[in-house]
Write a protein that holds these residues in place. Structure first.
Motif, PDB file in Angstrom:
ATOM      1  N   LYS A 231      23.449 -60.998   1.871  1.00 30.77           N
ATOM      2  CA  LYS A 231      24.063 -62.271   2.257  1.00 30.77           C
ATOM      3  C   LYS A 231      24.716 -62.968   1.067  1.00 30.77           C
ATOM      4  CE  LYS A 231      22.666 -66.854   3.918  1.00 30.77           C
ATOM      5  NZ  LYS A 231      21.509 -67.682   4.376  1.00 30.77           N
ATOM      6  N   TYR A 232      24.210 -62.700  -0.131  1.00 26.78           N
ATOM      7  CA  TYR A 232      24.645 -63.441  -1.321  1.00 26.78           C
ATOM      8  C   TYR A 232      25.597 -62.647  -2.216  1.00 26.78           C
ATOM      9  CZ  TYR A 232      20.844 -66.371   0.238  1.00 26.78           C
ATOM     10  OH  TYR A 232      20.030 -67.166   1.005  1.00 26.78           O
ATOM     11  N   LYS A 233      26.066 -61.507  -1.732  1.00 26.79           N
ATOM     12  CA  LYS A 233      26.986 -60.692  -2.524  1.00 26.79           C
ATOM     13  C   LYS A 233      28.444 -61.026  -2.225  1.00 26.79           C
ATOM     14  CE  LYS A 233      27.258 -55.922  -4.214  1.00 26.79           C
ATOM     15  NZ  LYS A 233      26.642 -56.210  -5.516  1.00 26.79           N
ATOM     16  N   ASN A 234      28.670 -62.029  -1.440  1.00 26.03           N
ATOM     17  CA  ASN A 234      29.993 -62.431  -0.962  1.00 26.03           C
ATOM     18  C   ASN A 234      30.999 -62.554  -2.112  1.00 26.03           C
ATOM     19  OD1 ASN A 234      32.199 -63.539   0.298  1.00 26.03           O
ATOM     20  ND2 ASN A 234      31.257 -65.561   0.582  1.00 26.03           N
ATOM     21  N   PRO A 235      32.001 -61.684  -2.197  1.00 29.27           N
ATOM     22  CA  PRO A 235      32.985 -61.761  -3.285  1.00 29.27           C
ATOM     23  C   PRO A 235      33.936 -62.948  -3.133  1.00 29.27           C
ATOM     24  CG  PRO A 235      33.610 -60.049  -1.733  1.00 29.27           C
ATOM     25  CD  PRO A 235      32.250 -60.536  -1.303  1.00 29.27           C
ATOM     26  N   LYS A 236      33.944 -63.573  -1.948  1.00 37.97           N
ATOM     27  CA  LYS A 236      34.824 -64.717  -1.713  1.00 37.97           C
ATOM     28  C   LYS A 236      34.084 -66.045  -1.875  1.00 37.97           C
ATOM     29  CE  LYS A 236      37.885 -62.216   1.455  1.00 37.97           C
ATOM     30  NZ  LYS A 236      38.507 -62.191   2.813  1.00 37.97           N
ATOM     31  N   THR A 237      32.958 -66.001  -2.533  1.00 39.00           N
ATOM     32  CA  THR A 237      32.167 -67.209  -2.742  1.00 39.00           C
ATOM     33  C   THR A 237      32.981 -68.292  -3.452  1.00 39.00           C
ATOM     34  OG1 THR A 237      30.194 -68.116  -3.817  1.00 39.00           O
ATOM     35  CG2 THR A 237      31.272 -66.277  -4.908  1.00 39.00           C
ATOM     36  N   LYS A 238      32.667 -69.545  -3.157  1.00 41.62           N
ATOM     37  CA  LYS A 238      33.289 -70.665  -3.867  1.00 41.62           C
ATOM     38  C   LYS A 238      32.625 -70.898  -5.223  1.00 41.62           C
ATOM     39  CE  LYS A 238      34.889 -73.157   0.237  1.00 41.62           C
ATOM     40  NZ  LYS A 238      34.837 -74.450   0.989  1.00 41.62           N
ATOM     41  N   ASN A 239      31.450 -70.298  -5.418  1.00 44.48           N
ATOM     42  CA  ASN A 239      30.774 -70.432  -6.708  1.00 44.48           C
ATOM     43  C   ASN A 239      31.564 -69.727  -7.808  1.00 44.48           C
ATOM     44  OD1 ASN A 239      28.796 -71.702  -5.258  1.00 44.48           O
ATOM     45  ND2 ASN A 239      27.270 -70.069  -5.457  1.00 44.48           N
ATOM     46  N   MET A 240      31.307 -70.102  -9.039  1.00 40.03           N
ATOM     47  CA  MET A 240      32.013 -69.507 -10.167  1.00 40.03           C
ATOM     48  C   MET A 240      31.406 -68.146 -10.512  1.00 40.03           C
ATOM     49  SD  MET A 240      32.941 -71.174 -13.867  1.00 40.03           S
ATOM     50  CE  MET A 240      31.249 -71.522 -14.305  1.00 40.03           C
ATOM     51  N   THR A 241      32.182 -67.089 -10.325  1.00 38.88           N
ATOM     52  CA  THR A 241      31.746 -65.738 -10.666  1.00 38.88           C
ATOM     53  C   THR A 241      31.959 -65.489 -12.163  1.00 38.88           C
ATOM     54  OG1 THR A 241      33.922 -64.778 -10.274  1.00 38.88           O
ATOM     55  CG2 THR A 241      32.435 -64.969  -8.361  1.00 38.88           C
ATOM     56  N   ILE A 242      31.514 -64.345 -12.644  1.00 37.58           N
ATOM     57  CA  ILE A 242      31.687 -64.015 -14.056  1.00 37.58           C
ATOM     58  C   ILE A 242      33.173 -63.934 -14.410  1.00 37.58           C
ATOM     59  CG2 ILE A 242      31.506 -61.524 -13.631  1.00 37.58           C
ATOM     60  CD1 ILE A 242      30.243 -63.388 -16.766  1.00 37.58           C
ATOM     61  N   ASP A 243      34.012 -63.399 -13.500  1.00 39.38           N
ATOM     62  CA  ASP A 243      35.452 -63.343 -13.761  1.00 39.38           C
ATOM     63  C   ASP A 243      36.043 -64.744 -13.839  1.00 39.38           C
ATOM     64  OD1 ASP A 243      36.079 -60.340 -13.521  1.00 39.38           O
ATOM     65  OD2 ASP A 243      34.977 -60.751 -11.678  1.00 39.38           O
ATOM     66  N   GLU A 244      35.624 -65.596 -12.932  1.00 38.71           N
ATOM     67  CA  GLU A 244      36.145 -66.961 -12.923  1.00 38.71           C
ATOM     68  C   GLU A 244      35.616 -67.758 -14.112  1.00 38.71           C
ATOM     69  OE1 GLU A 244      36.770 -67.429  -8.095  1.00 38.71           O
ATOM     70  OE2 GLU A 244      34.785 -67.736  -8.992  1.00 38.71           O
ATOM     71  N   PHE A 245      34.425 -67.441 -14.547  1.00 38.14           N
ATOM     72  CA  PHE A 245      33.895 -68.081 -15.755  1.00 38.14           C
ATOM     73  C   PHE A 245      34.762 -67.738 -16.959  1.00 38.14           C
ATOM     74  CE2 PHE A 245      30.907 -67.523 -19.459  1.00 38.14           C
ATOM     75  CZ  PHE A 245      30.812 -68.870 -19.783  1.00 38.14           C
ATOM     76  N   MET A 246      35.180 -66.489 -17.066  1.00 36.18           N
ATOM     77  CA  MET A 246      36.030 -66.098 -18.189  1.00 36.18           C
ATOM     78  C   MET A 246      37.407 -66.751 -18.091  1.00 36.18           C
ATOM     79  SD  MET A 246      34.208 -64.527 -20.251  1.00 36.18           S
ATOM     80  CE  MET A 246      35.610 -64.393 -21.337  1.00 36.18           C
ATOM     81  N   GLU A 247      37.938 -66.856 -16.867  1.00 37.22           N
ATOM     82  CA  GLU A 247      39.198 -67.574 -16.682  1.00 37.22           C
ATOM     83  C   GLU A 247      39.024 -69.028 -17.118  1.00 37.22           C
ATOM     84  OE1 GLU A 247      42.371 -68.244 -13.091  1.00 37.22           O
ATOM     85  OE2 GLU A 247      40.262 -68.587 -12.625  1.00 37.22           O
ATOM     86  N   PHE A 248      37.932 -69.619 -16.727  1.00 37.12           N
ATOM     87  CA  PHE A 248      37.615 -71.007 -17.066  1.00 37.12           C
ATOM     88  C   PHE A 248      37.573 -71.194 -18.585  1.00 37.12           C
ATOM     89  CE2 PHE A 248      34.345 -74.451 -17.410  1.00 37.12           C
ATOM     90  CZ  PHE A 248      35.008 -75.433 -16.692  1.00 37.12           C
ATOM     91  N   CYS A 249      36.866 -70.298 -19.275  1.00 33.16           N
ATOM     92  CA  CYS A 249      36.761 -70.396 -20.735  1.00 33.16           C
ATOM     93  C   CYS A 249      38.121 -70.240 -21.408  1.00 33.16           C
ATOM     94  CB  CYS A 249      35.798 -69.336 -21.268  1.00 33.16           C
ATOM     95  SG  CYS A 249      34.051 -69.668 -20.905  1.00 33.16           S
ATOM     96  N   ARG A 250      38.919 -69.295 -20.944  1.00 33.39           N
ATOM     97  CA  ARG A 250      40.225 -69.060 -21.555  1.00 33.39           C
ATOM     98  C   ARG A 250      41.153 -70.259 -21.365  1.00 33.39           C
ATOM     99  NH1 ARG A 250      41.251 -62.671 -19.970  1.00 33.39           N
ATOM    100  NH2 ARG A 250      40.181 -61.809 -21.786  1.00 33.39           N
ATOM    101  N   LEU A 251      41.045 -70.913 -20.214  1.00 34.29           N
ATOM    102  CA  LEU A 251      41.922 -72.045 -19.943  1.00 34.29           C
ATOM    103  C   LEU A 251      41.520 -73.299 -20.713  1.00 34.29           C
ATOM    104  CD1 LEU A 251      42.544 -71.616 -16.110  1.00 34.29           C
ATOM    105  CD2 LEU A 251      44.195 -71.292 -17.951  1.00 34.29           C
ATOM    106  N   ILE A 252      40.306 -73.341 -21.219  1.00 35.45           N
ATOM    107  CA  ILE A 252      39.909 -74.494 -22.033  1.00 35.45           C
ATOM    108  C   ILE A 252      39.783 -74.125 -23.508  1.00 35.45           C
ATOM    109  CG2 ILE A 252      38.742 -75.634 -20.130  1.00 35.45           C
ATOM    110  CD1 ILE A 252      36.100 -74.714 -21.199  1.00 35.45           C
ATOM    111  N   GLY A 253      39.936 -72.840 -23.833  1.00 31.02           N
ATOM    112  CA  GLY A 253      39.873 -72.419 -25.228  1.00 31.02           C
ATOM    113  C   GLY A 253      38.471 -72.271 -25.773  1.00 31.02           C
ATOM    114  N   ALA A 254      37.486 -72.065 -24.882  1.00 32.38           N
ATOM    115  CA  ALA A 254      36.089 -71.968 -25.308  1.00 32.38           C
ATOM    116  C   ALA A 254      35.623 -70.526 -25.365  1.00 32.38           C
ATOM    117  CB  ALA A 254      35.194 -72.754 -24.353  1.00 32.38           C
ATOM    118  N   ASP A 255      34.647 -70.276 -26.240  1.00 29.01           N
ATOM    119  CA  ASP A 255      33.975 -68.979 -26.265  1.00 29.01           C
ATOM    120  C   ASP A 255      32.850 -68.985 -25.233  1.00 29.01           C
ATOM    121  OD1 ASP A 255      35.574 -68.018 -28.344  1.00 29.01           O
ATOM    122  OD2 ASP A 255      34.252 -68.848 -29.879  1.00 29.01           O
ATOM    123  N   PRO A 256      32.588 -67.831 -24.609  1.00 27.58           N
ATOM    124  CA  PRO A 256      31.545 -67.769 -23.585  1.00 27.58           C
ATOM    125  C   PRO A 256      30.195 -67.346 -24.150  1.00 27.58           C
ATOM    126  CG  PRO A 256      32.845 -65.763 -23.533  1.00 27.58           C
ATOM    127  CD  PRO A 256      33.415 -66.613 -24.651  1.00 27.58           C
TER     128      PRO A 256
END
Length: 676
Positions: A231-256
């Motif tokens: 039930k929780y493997k949903n790839p379309k989740t609204k939660n921040m996935t690891i890929d989206e976390f990396m996108e997030f870091c790159r867009l703010i210039g932060a290291d993860p």
């Protein structure tokens, strides 16, 4: 009346920092126009009694009746004030005689409280005696002018301020698809250096390839045999996935920084599966060229608490650190292993270093101030702020001194050629405040913690939390309004000095905290001042400067008109660059955070340029990319212009950060976090 209700009624009724009085004796002022503001009694700064059915406001100029409850409320917080106000010092503040007089007045007021002890008609006299004793006590606290000496040529640490000092926790179920876009510009403006994913205790339950766990299920473990994991493997989740976390870091210039879930494996007897899961996560990020250097080994496994997933003793935790870290470093030997243990127990830290030292790259502890007991009065009368230091004597030490003790423990445990970093991946006011505090009051506490952490030479920190519905007063941003809290304006000033060196800044008064920094180029120095005075008390200050002759001086102050205000007021001014360059006169508003920059500080703009270039380097094709490149090129010209003024630098900061925000808004969600 409870302390919580007391604080709320006093704030609304009196606007008084100490919840007793906030101004001087009847008919006198301290020179500030705010000082004359008080209750309807005509007594400047007196506590305004809460309204009740027995209180009938008289005609203008007369005082509201003092009830027994009013006196009780004042006594409660008067005792708190006495408890946390230090005794007399070498500087002559808080003379013992004045403190004794205040204590005597408190005792007399307490004796008058029981029904029948003192006639109601005499309560006002008892109240006045208490107030007058406090006024005298407070005036003795502010009897001297402030003198601060900033020495730009006297470094206190052997390393610059690490950009990873400005960091936050990234909680996947609160940084959802609809939240990340509006938070990104705030983090860009702070030049955020590091983000911790998936946060704190969440990491002990979190499985990176099962990201669709909601905030209401934050302690649900998909490895629990009773849970339907699919039930929780949903790839379309609204939660921040690891890929989206990396996108997030790159867009703010932060290291993860990425978490490793050890406790699920221990809980469900699947330790090797946990190791394999962590290795799979590392390989996944490497395949996509995600530059994750820091991997932290779970969270607070030392807590023997029902809220904790699994409790471990230090030997057990060390065993798992060795097992997990060695497996990860077999895949990528360049990662850094971050371990977390009890903030007070240096004996067990030494044991952890003994058993797992070969795998440890960062020793990280959590440092919350006044867990479930923080009040504004305690903050005002504690300078610098202290935390517990060790497990034997339980002595309180200032953050910076405590970090020095911890550094000594590390140095004694490792060879000289091992550079083990110090991290604080969770810090804030601890738990719930014992009395309500406004977001601005909390911001003052937070910026002082950050300043002390910087002065202590920490290598990486992430404030907890970045955003958390229900805790909006102590986060960076308010989830309901989508606006930044007052701490954001204070942190922005601090973000200007990342990469600079900490230098000597000495104050002669105990209620003003100081932090000094100087640019490596020698072109500027900054003095930060936290003025911990009561409502209406302005502090005259003389600022002395050594080893720098600035061509201009700029002052930025973050304050509020009234402590109950939620929105911070940012005031800007400048000082003349005197011919001798020796000293300047300034006035610090009450309850304020001030940054005085001597010379032209270009380091913040340099950081923005670096972040802009990093964003553009990933090749995302968006219309705003050309505008970002142009803003970056213009900013580089200003950095290289020896004649550039601070106003010109600040103008370019605004343009580059604006271009970054537009770029991020357009690039967001377009695969920016993918192969780069």
């Amino acid at each position: 009346m409870s302390n919580k209700k007391l604080a709320r009624s006093v704030w609304v009724g009196a606007l008084a920092l100490l919840c007793i009085v906030a101004a001087c004796d009847r008919g006198t002022t301290s020179g500030s126009p705010n000082e004359a503001k008080g209750d309807p009694s005509g007594n400047p700064g007196a506590i305004a009694p809460p309204a009740d059915s027995n209180t009938n406001p008289s005609k203008e100029g007369s005082r509201v009746a003092i009830t027994r409850q009013t006196l009780q409320d004042a006594v409660v917080v008067a005792e708190d004030t006495l408890k946390f106000a230090p005794a007399g010092s070498a500087l002559g503040t808080y003379p013992a005689a004045d403190k004794q007089e205040f204590q005597k007045a408190v005792d007399s007021a307490k004796a008058a409280l029981p029904a029948g002890k003192t006639p109601d008609s005499e309560l006002a006299s008892v109240y006045d005696t208490l107030q007058n004793a406090f006024n005298k006590f407070r005036q003795s606290r502010h009897s001297a002018d402030l003198t601060v000496t900033l020495d730009a040529g006297k470094p206190l640490l052997d390393k610059p301020i690490n950009r990873h000092t400005m960091g936050f926790n990234a909680i996947p179920f609160y940084l959802t698809d609809d939240v990340r876009p509006w938070i990104i510009p705030y983090l860009q403006q702070l030049r955020t250096g590091i983000m911790r994913y998936p946060g704190g205790e969440v990491a002990s339950f979190f499985h990176w390839d099962y990201p669709d766990v909601s905030s209401k299920e934050s302690k649900l473990d998909v490895w629990d045999p009773q849970v339907n994991a699919a039930k929780y493997k949903n790839p379309k989740t609204k939660n921040m996935t690891i890929d989206e976390f990396m996108e997030f870091c790159r867009l703010i210039g932060a290291d993860p920084a990425a978490g490793v879930n050890i406790e699920s494996g221990v809980k469900w007897n699947r330790v090797q599966d946990s190791v394999d899961e962590a290795v799979r996560n590392l390989k996944y990020t490497m395949d996509r060229k995600y530059p994750i250097t820091y991997w932290y080994m779970d969270n607070e496994s030392y807590l023997d608490s029902p809220s904790n997933h699994v409790f471990m003793k230090v030997d057990e935790y060390a065993k798992y650190v060795n097992q997990f870290s060695s497996a990860l470093k077999a895949v990528n030997p360049n990662i850094k292993t971050v371990v977390n243990w009890h903030p007070n127990n240096h004996t067990e830290w030494k044991r952890l270093f003994e058993l797992a030292g070969s795998e440890i790259d960062v020793a990280e502890k959590h440092q919350y101030w006044r867990h479930n007991s923080g009040t504004y009065a305690k903050w005002m009368y504690q300078n610098p702020l202290t935390v517990y230091t060790d497990d034997t004597k339980r002595r309180n030490k200032p953050y910076e001194e405590q970090l020095g003790v911890f550094r000594q423990v590390i140095d004694e445990s490792f060879p000289a050629d091992r550079n083990v970093e110090i991290g604080i991946l969770e810090w804030n006011i601890g738990g719930k405040q014992a009395e309500p505090m406004s977001p601005f009051q909390i911001g003052l506490v937070q910026v002082q913690i950050l300043a002390q952490i910087i002065k202590g030479g920490v290598d990486l920190t992430t404030m907890w939390p970045l955003n958390w519905p229900g805790l909006d007063d102590k986060t960076l941003v308010d989830s309901k309004t989508k606006k930044a809290n007052p701490d954001f304006e204070m942190f922005k000033l601090v973000s200007n000095v990342m990469g600079q060196k900490v230098v000597a800044a000495d104050s002669n008064l105990p209620y003003v905290y100081t932090l000094g920094t100087a640019a490596p180029s020698g072109e500027s120095a900054t003095l930060f001042l936290i003025n911990k005075t009561e409502e209406g008390v302005t502090t005259p200050a003389t600022i002395n400067l050594a080893n720098l002759k600035p061509k201009e001086i700029n002052v930025v102050t973050v304050t509020v008109d009234k402590l109950t205000d939620d929105k911070a007021v940012v005031k800007r001014s400048s000082l003349p660059a005197a011919a001798d360059g020796a000293s300047w006169k300034v006035e610090l508003p009450p309850h304020s955070f001030t940054a005085i920059t001597f010379g032209v500080n270009k380091d913040g703009l340099r950081a923005d340029i670096a972040n802009a270039k990093q964003m553009d380097a990933y090749g995302t094709q968006v219309k705003s990319a050309d505008a970002l490149r142009q803003a970056t090129a213009d900013a580089e010209k200003v950095v290289n212009d020896a004649a550039a003024t601070q106003a010109k630098v600040d103008e370019q900061v605004t343009k580059v950060q604006g271009a970054m925000a537009k770029f991020a808004a357009e690039a967001y969600g377009k695969g920016y976090g993918g192969n780069g």
